[in-house]
Design an enzyme around this catalytic site. Structure first.
Site, PDB file in Angstrom:
ATOM      1  N   ARG A 139       0.841  -1.221   0.000  1.00 60.70           N
ATOM      2  CA  ARG A 139       0.000   0.000   0.000  1.00 60.70           C
ATOM      3  C   ARG A 139       0.875   1.271   0.000  1.00 60.70           C
ATOM      4  NH1 ARG A 139      -0.592   4.693   2.599  1.00 60.70           N
ATOM      5  NH2 ARG A 139      -0.074   3.638   4.548  1.00 60.70           N
ATOM      6  N   ASP A 140       1.499   1.573   1.131  1.00 63.04           N
ATOM      7  CA  ASP A 140       2.298   2.809   1.204  1.00 63.04           C
ATOM      8  C   ASP A 140       3.476   2.727   0.235  1.00 63.04           C
ATOM      9  OD1 ASP A 140       2.850   5.323   2.161  1.00 63.04           O
ATOM     10  OD2 ASP A 140       3.418   4.708   4.174  1.00 63.04           O
ATOM     11  N   HIS A 155       5.150   4.675  12.684  1.00 62.56           N
ATOM     12  CA  HIS A 155       5.213   4.601  11.218  1.00 62.56           C
ATOM     13  C   HIS A 155       6.229   5.643  10.748  1.00 62.56           C
ATOM     14  CE1 HIS A 155       2.979   4.144   7.231  1.00 62.56           C
ATOM     15  NE2 HIS A 155       3.556   5.320   7.044  1.00 62.56           N
ATOM     16  N   HIS A 164       9.072   7.197   8.182  1.00 57.79           N
ATOM     17  CA  HIS A 164       9.686   7.273   6.853  1.00 57.79           C
ATOM     18  C   HIS A 164      11.155   7.640   7.079  1.00 57.79           C
ATOM     19  CE1 HIS A 164       6.151   6.959   4.078  1.00 57.79           C
ATOM     20  NE2 HIS A 164       5.525   7.104   5.238  1.00 57.79           N
ATOM     21  N   CYS A 197       4.514   9.375  -0.057  1.00 58.18           N
ATOM     22  CA  CYS A 197       3.093   9.712  -0.109  1.00 58.18           C
ATOM     23  C   CYS A 197       2.865  10.688  -1.253  1.00 58.18           C
ATOM     24  CB  CYS A 197       2.631  10.322   1.212  1.00 58.18           C
ATOM     25  SG  CYS A 197       0.906  10.844   1.137  1.00 58.18           S
ATOM     26  N   ASN A 231       9.361   4.323   3.395  1.00 62.43           N
ATOM     27  CA  ASN A 231       9.239   3.958   4.806  1.00 62.43           C
ATOM     28  C   ASN A 231      10.519   3.277   5.272  1.00 62.43           C
ATOM     29  OD1 ASN A 231       6.436   3.707   3.481  1.00 62.43           O
ATOM     30  ND2 ASN A 231       5.952   3.760   5.648  1.00 62.43           N
TER      31      ASN A 231
HETATM   32  P1  HMG Z   1     -13.297  14.460  -2.743  1.00 64.94           P
HETATM   33  O1  HMG Z   1     -12.994  14.856  -4.132  1.00 64.94           O
HETATM   34  O2  HMG Z   1     -13.504  15.538  -1.712  1.00 64.94           O
HETATM   35  O3  HMG Z   1     -14.529  13.436  -2.735  1.00 64.94           O
HETATM   36  O4  HMG Z   1     -12.114  13.502  -2.264  1.00 64.94           O
HETATM   37  P2  HMG Z   1     -16.067  13.711  -2.527  1.00 64.94           P
HETATM   38  O5  HMG Z   1     -16.467  13.148  -1.213  1.00 64.94           O
HETATM   39  O6  HMG Z   1     -16.393  15.142  -2.836  1.00 64.94           O
HETATM   40  O7  HMG Z   1     -16.692  12.811  -3.682  1.00 64.94           O
HETATM   41  C1  HMG Z   1     -16.421  13.114  -5.056  1.00 64.94           C
HETATM   42  C2  HMG Z   1     -16.662  11.882  -5.921  1.00 64.94           C
HETATM   43  O8  HMG Z   1     -15.730  10.859  -5.557  1.00 64.94           O
HETATM   44  C3  HMG Z   1     -18.050  11.253  -5.724  1.00 64.94           C
HETATM   45  O9  HMG Z   1     -18.424  10.711  -6.981  1.00 64.94           O
HETATM   46  C4  HMG Z   1     -17.810  10.116  -4.781  1.00 64.94           C
HETATM   47  O10 HMG Z   1     -18.711   9.032  -4.915  1.00 64.94           O
HETATM   48  C5  HMG Z   1     -16.417   9.663  -5.226  1.00 64.94           C
HETATM   49  P3  HMG Z   1     -19.592  11.418  -7.856  1.00 64.94           P
HETATM   50  O11 HMG Z   1     -20.803  11.413  -6.967  1.00 64.94           O
HETATM   51  O12 HMG Z   1     -19.071  12.802  -8.126  1.00 64.94           O
HETATM   52  O13 HMG Z   1     -19.654  10.522  -9.065  1.00 64.94           O
HETATM   53  N1  HMG Z   1     -15.700   9.008  -4.111  1.00 64.94           N
HETATM   54  C6  HMG Z   1     -15.166   7.803  -4.160  1.00 64.94           C
HETATM   55  N2  HMG Z   1     -15.049   6.890  -5.141  1.00 64.94           N
HETATM   56  C7  HMG Z   1     -14.420   5.737  -4.821  1.00 64.94           C
HETATM   57  N3  HMG Z   1     -13.925   5.448  -3.606  1.00 64.94           N
HETATM   58  C8  HMG Z   1     -14.019   6.326  -2.618  1.00 64.94           C
HETATM   59  C9  HMG Z   1     -14.648   7.561  -2.887  1.00 64.94           C
HETATM   60  N4  HMG Z   1     -14.889   8.643  -2.115  1.00 64.94           N
HETATM   61  C10 HMG Z   1     -15.541   9.521  -2.875  1.00 64.94           C
HETATM   62  N5  HMG Z   1     -13.525   6.030  -1.412  1.00 64.94           N
HETATM   63  C11 HMG Z   1     -11.384  11.658  -0.919  1.00 64.94           C
HETATM   64  C12 HMG Z   1     -12.119  12.988  -0.944  1.00 64.94           C
HETATM   65  C13 HMG Z   1     -11.174  11.272   0.519  1.00 64.94           C
HETATM   66  C14 HMG Z   1     -12.238  10.625  -1.644  1.00 64.94           C
HETATM   67  C15 HMG Z   1     -10.034  11.823  -1.674  1.00 64.94           C
HETATM   68  O14 HMG Z   1      -9.373  12.918  -1.101  1.00 64.94           O
HETATM   69  C16 HMG Z   1      -9.149  10.612  -1.579  1.00 64.94           C
HETATM   70  O15 HMG Z   1      -9.467   9.560  -2.133  1.00 64.94           O
HETATM   71  N6  HMG Z   1      -7.979  10.713  -0.885  1.00 64.94           N
HETATM   72  C17 HMG Z   1      -7.079   9.611  -0.689  1.00 64.94           C
HETATM   73  C18 HMG Z   1      -5.650  10.100  -0.574  1.00 64.94           C
HETATM   74  C19 HMG Z   1      -4.717   8.949  -0.253  1.00 64.94           C
HETATM   75  O16 HMG Z   1      -5.049   7.788  -0.428  1.00 64.94           O
HETATM   76  N7  HMG Z   1      -3.501   9.283   0.226  1.00 64.94           N
HETATM   77  C20 HMG Z   1      -2.509   8.323   0.580  1.00 64.94           C
HETATM   78  C21 HMG Z   1      -2.815   7.553   1.844  1.00 64.94           C
HETATM   79  S1  HMG Z   1      -2.431   8.408   3.352  1.00 64.94           S
HETATM   80  C22 HMG Z   1      -0.742   8.139   3.599  1.00 64.94           C
HETATM   81  O17 HMG Z   1      -0.078   7.630   2.740  1.00 64.94           O
HETATM   82  C23 HMG Z   1      -0.131   8.458   4.942  1.00 64.94           C
HETATM   83  C24 HMG Z   1       0.118   7.211   5.797  1.00 64.94           C
HETATM   84  O18 HMG Z   1       1.010   6.317   5.132  1.00 64.94           O
HETATM   85  C25 HMG Z   1       0.731   7.593   7.154  1.00 64.94           C
HETATM   86  C26 HMG Z   1       1.906   8.546   7.046  1.00 64.94           C
HETATM   87  O19 HMG Z   1       2.949   8.197   6.467  1.00 64.94           O
HETATM   88  O20 HMG Z   1       1.739   9.664   7.529  1.00 64.94           O
HETATM   89  C27 HMG Z   1      -1.182   6.443   6.065  1.00 64.94           C
HETATM   90 MG    MG Z   2       3.245   6.499   5.178  1.00 62.91          MG
END
Ligand code: HMG
Ligand code: MG
Length: 316
Positions: A29-30, A222, A224, A255, A264
């Site tokens: 994933r990450d 966690h 990096h 990320c 990481n």
């Molecule tokens: P948004 O654009 O604000 O979404 O994104 P929304 O709620 O306004 O919805 C817009 C459209 O997206 C809608 O469709 C929803 O149905 C659809 P429409 O009605 O317009 O046809 N939608 C989805 N479709 C599929 N799956 C979903 C989903 N949600 C809404 N889950 C949102 C908001 C949260 C969805 C977006 O910002 C997003 O997907 N972000 C993910 C970012 C991400 O994955 N980042 C990496 C992970 S975090 C990380 O790596 C850090 C970590 O490792 C720890 C560390 O190191 O710190 C964990």
């Molecule tokens: Mg991370």
């Protein structure tokens, strides 16, 4: 001290460290989420199977996020069914909202993770919400996940520094951690998203969390490795009593929504240290190294893991 085996460190236990550590493997994933070229779903599934075969028992498989936000993980629906029946392995997946929860539960996911931020800038960049708005989105997600009998992890990003805001006050991190636990999360993972933490800072945050009533046994770390501090930070956390450590096979990662985030802590580097300290992980280092070397070949570039590089030159 026990005799050294080939490809393994000499075992010299240190005082007052845990006897066992659970490694939360985040490579699929990450590790992969930031890869520019699409990794075929079959390769991801094989990566997860090989990691399980190397003895990792918690392997974060993918994210049910919006496919436009993280295109590399757009195949979550195809991938998850290919691995979900692996025996003896937990396969957590990330869910950012109820839409993600529905998708994950429909496929039988039983370990879920929401991901919050200690800073406004990253909450906006990563989730398109303020910190409080994102917590309000997570509350019903965690509530329903618990009703369904799932285990829920709450990530907190930018716990030690933020590329837009600089220093992150401890109270902001404590607030988000408390909020995640209060809504029902079973465990936390403290993210040093851009790798700026140092060991004293880690100990200070862990103490602040304890003082606010968060017990050490629900805390994972966690790290990096941007500044080469991930292992030192891990050692500090172990001394504090932390027993869950996130790591990414081969040191893959970064990320997509955090400037300057690199890979990481490499799982091989972590296992080498834990093995040398006589701390059990259940991981077979030789198999893990072979898996990460295999994955590095698929990605077409060498792994940054020092242990992997050192052992790749030896008979394992
Ligand atoms: P948004 O654009 O604000 O979404 O994104 P929304 O709620 O306004 O919805 C817009 C459209 O997206 C809608 O469709 C929803 O149905 C659809 P429409 O009605 O317009 O046809 N939608 C989805 N479709 C599929 N799956 C979903 C989903 N949600 C809404 N889950 C949102 C908001 C949260 C969805 C977006 O910002 C997003 O997907 N972000 C993910 C970012 C991400 O994955 N980042 C990496 C992970 S975090 C990380 O790596 C850090 C970590 O490792 C720890 C560390 O190191 O710190 C964990
Ligand atoms: Mg991370």
């Amino acid at each position: 001290m026990t005799a050294q085996e080939p490809g393994l460190p000499m075992v010299v236990p240190a005082q007052d460290l845990p006897g066992r550590v659970r490694i939360h493997e985040v490579g699929p994933r990450d590790g992969l989420q930031n890869e520019k070229t699409t990794v075929p779903t079959e390769v991801k599934a094989e990566f997860i199977r090989r990691l399980a075969d190397a003895g990792l028992t918690t392997i974060e498989a993918t994210s049910f996020v919006h496919p436009k936000w993280v295109p590399q993980l757009a195949d979550a629906e195809e991938l998850f069914p290919q691995v979900r029946d692996l025996r003896g392995v937990h396969l957590p997946v990330l869910v950012p909202n109820t839409r993600g929860l529905d998708r994950a539960l429909a496929l039988g996911a039983r370990r879920l993770a929401v991901f919050a931020s200690a800073t406004e800038s990253f909450a906006k960049a990563n989730l398109n919400r303020t910190v409080e708005e994102s917590l309000a989105v997570f509350a019903p997600v965690v509530g329903r996940a618990k009703d369904e009998g799932a285990h829920v992890r709450g990530y907190v990003s930018m716990c030690f520094g933020d590329p837009w805001e600089g220093a992150v006050p401890l109270h902001q991190v404590v607030h988000v951690c408390r909020a995640l636990l209060d809504m029902g999360c079973d465990e936390l993972s403290l993210g040093d998203t851009i790798g700026v933490a140092t060991p004293g800072h880690v100990l200070e945050l862990l103490s602040a969390l304890n003082e606010s009533g968060v017990p050490t046994n629900v805390i994972g770390v966690h790290f990096h490795d941007t500044y080469g501090q991930a292992l030192a930070n891990t050692y500090a956390a172990l001394e504090h009593g932390v027993t869950t450590v996130d790591a990414s096979a081969g040191g893959l990662g970064g990320c997509p929504y955090a400037k300057s985030a690199t890979g990481n802590l490499a799982t091989e580097d972590l296992v080498w240290m834990l093995q040398g300290l006589g701390i059990e992980t259940g991981v077979d280092l030789g198999r893990l190294v072979a898996t990460s070397a295999w994955m590095a070949e698929r990605l077409g570039r060498p792994s940054p893991s020092r242990t992997l590089r050192a052992l790749s030159h030896k008979e394992l």
